[in-house]
Design a protein around this motif. Structure first.
Motif, PDB file in Angstrom:
ATOM      1  N   ASN A   1      -7.001   7.336   1.383  1.00  0.00           N
ATOM      2  CA  ASN A   1      -8.365   7.686   1.767  1.00  0.00           C
ATOM      3  C   ASN A   1      -9.383   7.297   0.706  1.00  0.00           C
ATOM      4  O   ASN A   1      -9.038   6.862  -0.381  1.00  0.00           O
ATOM      5  N   GLY A   2     -10.657   7.512   1.026  1.00  0.00           N
ATOM      6  CA  GLY A   2     -11.752   7.270   0.100  1.00  0.00           C
ATOM      7  C   GLY A   2     -12.870   6.485   0.741  1.00  0.00           C
ATOM      8  O   GLY A   2     -12.713   5.290   1.012  1.00  0.00           O
ATOM      9  N   TRP A   3     -14.007   7.137   0.997  1.00  0.00           N
ATOM     10  CA  TRP A   3     -15.136   6.494   1.664  1.00  0.00           C
ATOM     11  C   TRP A   3     -16.170   5.949   0.683  1.00  0.00           C
ATOM     12  O   TRP A   3     -17.079   5.228   1.094  1.00  0.00           O
ATOM     13  N   TRP A   4     -16.058   6.311  -0.596  1.00  0.00           N
ATOM     14  CA  TRP A   4     -17.096   5.923  -1.542  1.00  0.00           C
ATOM     15  C   TRP A   4     -16.505   5.108  -2.687  1.00  0.00           C
ATOM     16  O   TRP A   4     -15.390   5.395  -3.109  1.00  0.00           O
ATOM     17  N   PRO A   5     -17.247   4.101  -3.159  1.00  0.00           N
ATOM     18  CA  PRO A   5     -18.632   3.757  -2.803  1.00  0.00           C
ATOM     19  C   PRO A   5     -18.757   3.132  -1.417  1.00  0.00           C
ATOM     20  O   PRO A   5     -17.861   2.413  -0.962  1.00  0.00           O
ATOM     21  N   GLY A   6     -19.880   3.419  -0.768  1.00  0.00           N
ATOM     22  CA  GLY A   6     -20.085   2.966   0.598  1.00  0.00           C
ATOM     23  C   GLY A   6     -20.156   1.470   0.774  1.00  0.00           C
ATOM     24  O   GLY A   6     -19.935   0.949   1.858  1.00  0.00           O
ATOM     25  N   GLU A   7     -20.466   0.759  -0.322  1.00  0.00           N
ATOM     26  CA  GLU A   7     -20.524  -0.698  -0.227  1.00  0.00           C
ATOM     27  C   GLU A   7     -19.130  -1.322  -0.147  1.00  0.00           C
ATOM     28  O   GLU A   7     -18.980  -2.430   0.358  1.00  0.00           O
ATOM     29  N   ARG A   8     -18.116  -0.587  -0.666  1.00  0.00           N
ATOM     30  CA  ARG A   8     -16.747  -1.133  -0.692  1.00  0.00           C
ATOM     31  C   ARG A   8     -15.766   0.036  -0.622  1.00  0.00           C
ATOM     32  O   ARG A   8     -15.055   0.332  -1.581  1.00  0.00           O
ATOM     33  N   PRO A   9     -15.665   0.721   0.517  1.00  0.00           N
ATOM     34  CA  PRO A   9     -14.855   1.941   0.597  1.00  0.00           C
ATOM     35  C   PRO A   9     -13.376   1.662   0.337  1.00  0.00           C
ATOM     36  O   PRO A   9     -12.787   0.753   0.928  1.00  0.00           O
ATOM     37  N   PRO A  10     -12.752   2.415  -0.561  1.00  0.00           N
ATOM     38  CA  PRO A  10     -11.312   2.247  -0.803  1.00  0.00           C
ATOM     39  C   PRO A  10     -10.474   2.407   0.461  1.00  0.00           C
ATOM     40  O   PRO A  10      -9.413   1.792   0.578  1.00  0.00           O
ATOM     41  N   LEU A  11     -10.947   3.229   1.394  1.00  0.00           N
ATOM     42  CA  LEU A  11     -10.220   3.423   2.652  1.00  0.00           C
ATOM     43  C   LEU A  11      -9.935   2.093   3.338  1.00  0.00           C
ATOM     44  O   LEU A  11      -8.903   1.924   3.990  1.00  0.00           O
ATOM     45  N   PHE A  12     -10.828   1.137   3.174  1.00  0.00           N
ATOM     46  CA  PHE A  12     -10.695  -0.148   3.860  1.00  0.00           C
ATOM     47  C   PHE A  12     -10.220  -1.278   2.944  1.00  0.00           C
ATOM     48  O   PHE A  12      -9.647  -2.255   3.430  1.00  0.00           O
ATOM     49  N   PHE A  13     -10.464  -1.162   1.644  1.00  0.00           N
ATOM     50  CA  PHE A  13     -10.180  -2.282   0.755  1.00  0.00           C
ATOM     51  C   PHE A  13      -8.954  -2.080  -0.136  1.00  0.00           C
ATOM     52  O   PHE A  13      -8.198  -3.026  -0.349  1.00  0.00           O
ATOM     53  N   THR A  14      -8.773  -0.894  -0.688  1.00  0.00           N
ATOM     54  CA  THR A  14      -7.701  -0.706  -1.657  1.00  0.00           C
ATOM     55  C   THR A  14      -6.344  -0.744  -0.984  1.00  0.00           C
ATOM     56  O   THR A  14      -6.091   0.036  -0.060  1.00  0.00           O
ATOM     57  N   PRO A  15      -5.440  -1.633  -1.388  1.00  0.00           N
ATOM     58  CA  PRO A  15      -4.123  -1.714  -0.739  1.00  0.00           C
ATOM     59  C   PRO A  15      -3.350  -0.406  -0.866  1.00  0.00           C
ATOM     60  O   PRO A  15      -3.482   0.341  -1.837  1.00  0.00           O
ATOM     61  N   PHE A  16      -2.542  -0.154   0.141  1.00  0.00           N
ATOM     62  CA  PHE A  16      -1.735   1.054   0.225  1.00  0.00           C
ATOM     63  C   PHE A  16      -0.269   0.643   0.315  1.00  0.00           C
ATOM     64  O   PHE A  16       0.092  -0.232   1.105  1.00  0.00           O
ATOM     65  N   THR A  17       0.572   1.265  -0.528  1.00  0.00           N
ATOM     66  CA  THR A  17       2.002   0.958  -0.510  1.00  0.00           C
ATOM     67  C   THR A  17       2.752   2.088   0.181  1.00  0.00           C
ATOM     68  O   THR A  17       2.801   3.209  -0.335  1.00  0.00           O
ATOM     69  N   PRO A  18       3.329   1.835   1.351  1.00  0.00           N
ATOM     70  CA  PRO A  18       4.019   2.900   2.077  1.00  0.00           C
ATOM     71  C   PRO A  18       5.417   3.135   1.526  1.00  0.00           C
ATOM     72  O   PRO A  18       6.013   2.258   0.893  1.00  0.00           O
ATOM     73  N   THR A  19       5.940   4.326   1.771  1.00  0.00           N
ATOM     74  CA  THR A  19       7.357   4.563   1.519  1.00  0.00           C
ATOM     75  C   THR A  19       8.158   3.801   2.574  1.00  0.00           C
ATOM     76  O   THR A  19       7.606   3.311   3.574  1.00  0.00           O
TER      77      THR A  19
END
Length: 637
Positions: free
Chosen positions: A466-484
């Motif tokens: 999760n993470g909506w901020w900063p609004g210009e580049r929200p982690p929710l959409f940009f930061t890669p997520f590594t699943p189990t």
């Protein structure tokens, strides 16, 4: 098989006495109806249903709904009708190759009907694109240790499912999924049950049962034909608008930050992207960059579809609203909030404001409120709009005396306002998780690529994701997520998935991922998802700004070009077949109405020369071509 013993009336009177109690009433004989390749036997005293396939053993279709009771069926044309002890009107007939059963109730009550016990077969369930759950699979048994339910208008992409064995598929379908749920739980194997809440507008439960060949698309083929026969299936031609051809073969992207600058459009042109769907969610109070008419005009001139995220379901105080879509006129908010049975406004999603009543919006005097929204987007230069929530199928009752509404009325209102965008304003319309009931009023769907019953909702609140901020580049959409490993299988495991939705709606709705699940979001799954998108003929989803475009540009270009090689850019044709080619179900094949055959290898080793995570495209009279994902992009920074 049940054996029916005929008892002389004199013996019944001797045993039960001259005044016969209901339990001693003479049972009506089973009703038999023949359709397709089977004869169905229905016990009116219990509603147990068995099928007798030609020259085969009896197949249990439904167990008894209740203990035996007196029933007096009467002829109803070619079928039957009667009323049971609880006052439910029951009808029985055939439709095509299916047995059709309806139960009608006046008032409010719930019916729960377990399906026959499952052992070693496979449940074919259209959660998202489609899932194949081995009834004895330890992984899925553990996942469904707690019961989870899929709504007939929400998490079921269409309200039909099948139990697949080596010899047959038993298919179950709902004529209308409103107020119905399919629930799954482990009980010595994955078991299912159907529930329905009878209420105003949902007073009749319609069920259809059919036996067919043991093929993986059984529920999809049945439901597509049912919709066609009932004149409910729409194609893209039925929903034509001028810019609709721009949708086909186009990757889909949400743009953020400087992805909303004109320079970003120049970057796309330089990269060679000539077809893409651009969406954006903007808040002028928080975001430094917003999309304006100049951006939309340039995008349209480049051949793109571009337009905003909008939503009609949420209302917030204008002074503090976090989205322009949540701001309504003074005579709609807060008076237009849904009122619950206890007289309070229904709190909105994520505790934001309230849920707006679709009936209050529809009753608003003067020009159409939603029409004004559409017209404003067109004035800005948009040629497509994404309407959040409306197609999802979660309906509400409104107890306000000023705008009372049943769930059925809420559905009708949402159909009207989605259709308004197409018929009146000629926009390309997308929405969230389009399912069967909303397929006729949307061109594309965000969320269909995900399975929702297990993995999605917990992840969206997980700190790793999760993470909506900063609004210009929200982690929710940009930061890669590594699943189990378990999360990866729940989300993307290839052997458990199949294109049920595409087999019904490939020529009607373009289906893509949720916006949180852009292709580059989940680490380790990029290649597999790239291949599945080609196999199913579905577009890839992206979250982009100029920096991200520079990093993943070769993948975006390959997604455009490889899709064009595999499927072209013309109106999609029907997906007609799917098969597992290896025992581990990791080599899969789809067929299309124009004769194309696509084969994907999700295994770790090559298969007949086809490399891992690659797709082979074969056309009639044309040499096959293998399509593979590009090299891994640079690391995310």
């Amino acid at each position: 098989m049940r054996h029916i013993v005929k008892t002389p009336l004199s013996l019944v009177l001797t045993v039960c006495g001259l005044v016969m109690a209901p339990a001693c009433a003479i049972a009506a004989p089973p009703i038999t109806l023949q359709t397709g390749t089977a004869t169905y036997s229905v016990d009116p005293a219990t509603l147990q249903i068995d099928a007798h396939p030609n020259n085969e053993s009896v197949v249990a279709v439904m167990p008894p709904l209740h203990p035996a009771e007196s029933a007096t069926p009467e002829r109803d044309g070619a079928g039957w009708r009667w009323t049971d002890a609880e006052g439910r009107l029951i009808t029985l007939s055939t439709e095509g190759d299916a047995l059709r059963l309806t139960l009608t109730v006046t008032g409010t009550t719930r019916l729960v009907w377990p399906l026959p016990a499952a052992t070693d077969g496979t449940w074919l369930i259209p959660d998202g694109e489609g899932m194949a759950y081995g009834a004895a699979d330890p992984f899925w048994r553990a996942a469904y240790k707690t019961q989870r339910c899929l709504g007939g208008t929400t998490l079921l992409s269409f309200p039909a499912w099948s139990y697949l064995t080596k010899t047959r598929a038993v298919t179950y379908a709902l004529g209308d999924g409103l107020a119905s749920k399919l629930c799954v739980i482990d009980a010595d194997g994955l078991q299912t049950r159907l529930s329905h809440d009878f209420s105003e507008g949902a007073g009749t439960l319609e069920l259809l049962f059919a036996l067919g060949a043991p093929e993986p698309l059984a529920p999809a083929h049945f439901f597509r034909q049912l919709m066609i026969d009932r004149h409910q299936h729409t194609t893209f031609a039925d929903k034509a608008v001028p810019d609709l051809p721009r949708l086909f073969g186009a990757p889909q992207a949400y743009v953020w930050g400087d992805g909303r600058d004109l320079a970003f459009l120049d970057d796309l042109k330089t990269l060679g992207i000539d077809r893409i769907v651009l969406s954006y969610d903007q808040n002028p109070r928080e975001n430094k960059t917003v999309v304006g008419p100049a951006y939309l005009k340039r995008a349209a001139a480049m051949g793109y579809l571009a337009g905003p995220y909008d939503a009609f379901d949420n209302g917030q105080p204008p002074a503090t609203a976090d989205s322009p879509s949540a701001v309504w006129s003074d005579d709609l908010y807060p008076s237009g909030c849904i009122i619950t049975a206890d007289g309070k406004p229904k709190v909105g999603f994520a505790n934001r404001g309230c849920y707006m009543s679709s009936e209050a919006i529809a009753r608003h005097p003067g020009p159409s409120v939603t029409g004004a929204r559409y017209a404003g987007h067109i004035a800005d230069g948009a040629n497509q709009v994404f309407i959040d929530v409306d197609a999802f199928g979660d309906f509400f009752a409104d107890f306000s005396p000023d705008h009372p509404m049943t769930q059925a009325k809420d559905r009708a209102n949402r159909l009207t306002r989605l259709n308004q965008g197409i018929d009146t304003y000629h926009l390309v319309i997308g929405s969230e998780n389009v399912t069967a009931w909303s397929s006729g009023v949307a061109h594309y769907s965000h969320g269909t690529a995900q399975t929702h019953a297990l993995a999605i909702w917990p992840l969206l609140s997980d700190k790793r994701f999760n993470g909506w901020w900063p609004g210009e580049r929200p982690p929710l959409f940009f930061t890669p997520f590594t699943p189990t490993a378990d999360e990866a299988r729940s989300l993307f495991g290839a052997a458990d998935r199949l294109p049920l939705f595409e087999a019904v709606f490939h020529d009607s709705v373009v289906a893509a991922d949720r916006w949180e699940f852009g292709l580059m979001k989940v680490k380790g799954e990029e290649r597999r998802r790239f291949a599945r998108a080609l196999l199913y003929g579905t577009p890839t989803m992206w979250n982009l700004d100029r920096r991200e475009l520079a990093r993943v540009g070769p993948w975006l270009k390959a997604a455009q070009d490889d899709f064009r090689t595999a499927h072209g850019v013309d109106t999609p044709v029907a997906l007609t077949g799917f098969d597992w080619l290896t025992p581990d179900r990791l080599v899969q094949q789809t067929t299309y109405a124009d004769g194309r055959v696509l084969t994907a290898n999700f295994g770790d080793a090559p298969w007949q020369g086809l490399a891992s995570d690659c797709v082979r495209v074969a056309r009639p009279k044309t040499p096959p071509v293998d399509l593979c994902p590009p090299a891994d992009p640079p690391a995310f920074k």
